[in-house]
Design an enzyme around this catalytic site. Structure first.
Site, mmCIF file in Angstrom:
data_model
loop_
_atom_site.group_PDB
_atom_site.id
_atom_site.type_symbol
_atom_site.label_atom_id
_atom_site.label_comp_id
_atom_site.label_asym_id
_atom_site.label_seq_id
_atom_site.Cartn_x
_atom_site.Cartn_y
_atom_site.Cartn_z
ATOM 1 N N SER A 107 -0.797 2.493 7.821
ATOM 2 C CA SER A 107 -0.461 3.838 8.273
ATOM 3 C C SER A 107 -1.701 4.715 8.310
ATOM 4 C CB SER A 107 0.583 4.444 7.344
ATOM 5 O OG SER A 107 0.062 4.517 6.040
ATOM 6 N N ASN A 151 0.826 -1.212 0.000
ATOM 7 C CA ASN A 151 0.000 0.000 0.000
ATOM 8 C C ASN A 151 0.860 1.262 0.000
ATOM 9 O OD1 ASN A 151 -1.909 1.990 0.372
ATOM 10 N ND2 ASN A 151 -3.060 0.892 1.918
ATOM 11 N N ASP A 152 1.474 1.590 1.136
ATOM 12 C CA ASP A 152 2.242 2.831 1.198
ATOM 13 C C ASP A 152 3.409 2.849 0.218
ATOM 14 O OD1 ASP A 152 0.547 3.627 3.168
ATOM 15 O OD2 ASP A 152 1.885 3.077 4.818
ATOM 16 N N THR A 153 3.996 1.678 -0.040
ATOM 17 C CA THR A 153 5.180 1.641 -0.901
ATOM 18 C C THR A 153 4.841 1.908 -2.366
ATOM 19 O OG1 THR A 153 4.924 -0.747 -1.109
ATOM 20 C CG2 THR A 153 6.453 0.041 0.571
#
Lengths: 99, 484
Positions: B451, B410-412
């Site tokens: 996050s 997701n965040d990456t």
């Protein structure tokens, strides 16, 4: 501890730090997990301090502390080397293999 | 494997042989020097072992050498003149070996982060206990240098023991992974830290009394407070940092005991962890202080206004796109680990390769919960490491990629990190899947990532979502591709 001993220990520390920096920088991200378990196993060397503590029969408290320390350090040494080997075997088996 | 076992067994037999011979022939005065020489050889083998880690083909041989070094060091220590009885040593070694072996044989690869966290705790516990025992035995007659070493030993050790246990609990799901925060948290943490350092300085001059044990208690408490507020997505940094502290605690033990092999091994570990922490922080464009004290997702950040809607797709549609693509890039994340989807992923990739599709895997440095987590899982699923690409290698290929498949990351892959300077993850290098012609995101449901940051990628016109268990979806895709 006399000053000469202290200085020689600091020498060892400084050189090991520098060497560690050089050697570890060369490890590819691919192997970062095995690297962590390997360094963990190696730092389980504190088992040697624990062994002396457990075997010197200074007093009961020291012996009990020593045994606990030997157990936890040995878990790290044996478990660390075995799991590292298990991981590295997975990487090694397909060295440059192309289907 | 067999060969290694036999070699180690032979070595153990040999050491016993040497032991009995030496007891009779070498004079008592020479033994300390003999032990020193054994430690020296062990140190060299450790360094050689880590040096061999620079390539997968040599790594295993190097680690075998390091293991032999360890065995020698332990065998050599048994000659130590202070040792008068062996029974408790043997009890400890046997119990420790059994637990360690059991943990490494039956632990699934997906549980690697938890296992590593636990072993940091064990290593640090050993160092802390040795430090406490040294103080207990010699308090009052400790020189300031030795007291300083013991202080560092129990401080680093104590923080690592409880910090790693909290990390373990978070990774294992015993404690919720979201950051635990409260008002005045940083002030509490910093005051505790300052107080512990104050006691430490006092002890260096007056190494007596109950204060030492208070300091040990504070170190334990600090470890808990330090890791509780850290979110699951920042775990790679915490793991590296704990790795480093555990090593430094061992090194401090070496200073306290005047033992050079301990200093060398501990320092190597300490610096290895430090380098990994720096690499992980760089991969998130954050500083270590920000990770430790900046509990993620707090005020001052804004997500991009999301435009468009999430478009759901079906297994059959995706299968067709994949089957007729020229190049497909898979981007695994922690979701792949939780779904145990690495084998299913490889099967799909194999099916595609058989059809002549070029397949690559893109690995972000902080994907997963510890450094190198994804690489190990894919290696377990027999993915050749020549297909694993790092961030910098794969991003230039993205515009010529037909389909990028995000498996539980997701965040990456959040384009906000690149496009929105106000985002909480602004400046973090990402795998630019949004530059591929088509993006498929495999995801459990519509929720946000760990996050808690909204991901605009999911709303882009070239992105399609495939909801469901990743392992299940990938297996279905493999079947559908075969029929396409």
């Amino acid at each position: 501890m006399d000053n000469e001993t202290i200085i020689s220990l600091l020498y060892v520390f400084a050189l090991a730090a520098f060497l560690g920096y050089l050697v570890i920088s060369k490890v590819p991200p691919l192997l970062h997990t095995p690297l962590m378990s390997a360094t963990n196993a190696i730092s389980g060397i504190s088992v040697v301090g624990a062994i002396v503590l457990a075997g010197s029969q200074h007093d009961r408290v020291s012996t009990i502390l020593g045994v606990i320390a030997v157990i936890s350090a040995t878990i790290n040494v044996v478990g660390g080397f075995m799991i590292t080997d298990r991981m590295l075997r997975m990487f090694q088996d397909k060295t440059g293999r192309k289907k | 494997m067999c060969g290694t076992d036999e070699a180690i067994f032979a070595l153990i037999l040999f050491s016993f042989r040497v032991f009995s011979v030496f007891r009779g022939q070498i004079s008592f005065m020479q033994i300390p020097y003999l032990i020193e020489i054994i430690y020296l050889v062990a140190s060299v083998l450790f360094i050689y072992g880590l040096k061999a880690m620079s390539h997968p083909t040599t790594a295993r041989r190097g680690m075998n050498a390091a293991a032999v070094g360890m065995l020698m060091a332990i065998a050599g220590t048994l000659f130590h003149r202070e040792i008068v009885s062996y029974e408790w040593i043997i009890v400890g070694l046997v119990i420790g070996s059994l637990i360690g072996a059991a943990m490494s044989i039956w632990m699934p690869m997906t549980a690697m982060p938890q296992r590593t966290a636990l072993s940091h705790a064990f290593g640090a516990l050993a160092a802390t206990i040795v430090g406490i025992a040294e103080f207990y035995r010699y308090s009052g007659e400790l020189g300031s240098f030795k007291m300083t070493a013991i202080g560092f030993e129990v401080l680093f050790g104590g923080i690592t023991v409880t910090g790693s246990l909290i990390a373990f609990a978070k990774l294992q799901g015993l404690v919720r992974g979201t950051p635990v925060t409260y008002k005045g948290q940083n002030i509490v943490n910093i005051s505790l830290f300052v107080a512990a350092v104050g006691i430490f300085v006092y002890l260096i001059f007056f190494p007596v009394g109950i204060l030492f044990y208070v300091m040990v208690g504070m170190a334990f408490l600090f470890g808990v407070l330090l890791v509780l507020p850290i979110g699951a997505a920042d775990m790679p940094v915490v793991m590296s940092l704990m790795n480093s502290y555990a090593g430094l605690a061992s090194a401090a033990t070496g200073f306290a005991l005047n033992n050079k092999v301990l200093i060398i091994a501990g320092t190597l570990d300490g610096f290895s962890g430090l380098i990994l922490s720096i690499l992980m922080c760089r991969a998130m464009n954050r500083s270590i202080t920000n990770v430790l004290f900046g509990a993620f997702g707090s005020a001052g950040t804004e997500a991009t206004q999301i435009e468009g809607t999430m478009r759901e797709t079906s297994v059959d549609d995706v299968a067709v796109q994949l089957a007729y693509a020229r190049q497909v890039v898979f981007v695994p994340g922690y979701g792949m680990a939780t779904a145990q989807a690495q084998h299913a992923l490889r099967e799909l990739a194999d099916t595609l390769e058989k059809r002549g599709v070029s397949v690559k895997y893109a690995i972000h440095p902080v994907a997963g919960r510890m450094p190198g987590h994804m690489n190990v899982l894919l290696a377990e699923a027999n993915v050749p490491y020549s297909l694993l690409y790092e961030l910098e290698q794969v991003n230039p290929e993205m515009p010529t990629t037909d389909v990028a498949v995000v498996v539980g990351a997701n965040d990456t892959v959040n384009p906000d990190a690149r496009d929105n300077p106000k985002s909480a993850i602004a400046g973090m290098p990402i795998i630019e899947v949004d530059r591929a012609t088509q993006v498929i995101v495999l995801k459990r449901g519509q929720g946000k990532g760990f996050s808690g940051i909204e991901n605009p990628l999911f709303f882009k016109p070239n992105t399609a979502m495939l909801y469901g268990d990743a392992k299940d979806s990938l297996s279905k895709l493999a079947q559908a591709v075969q029929q396409a």
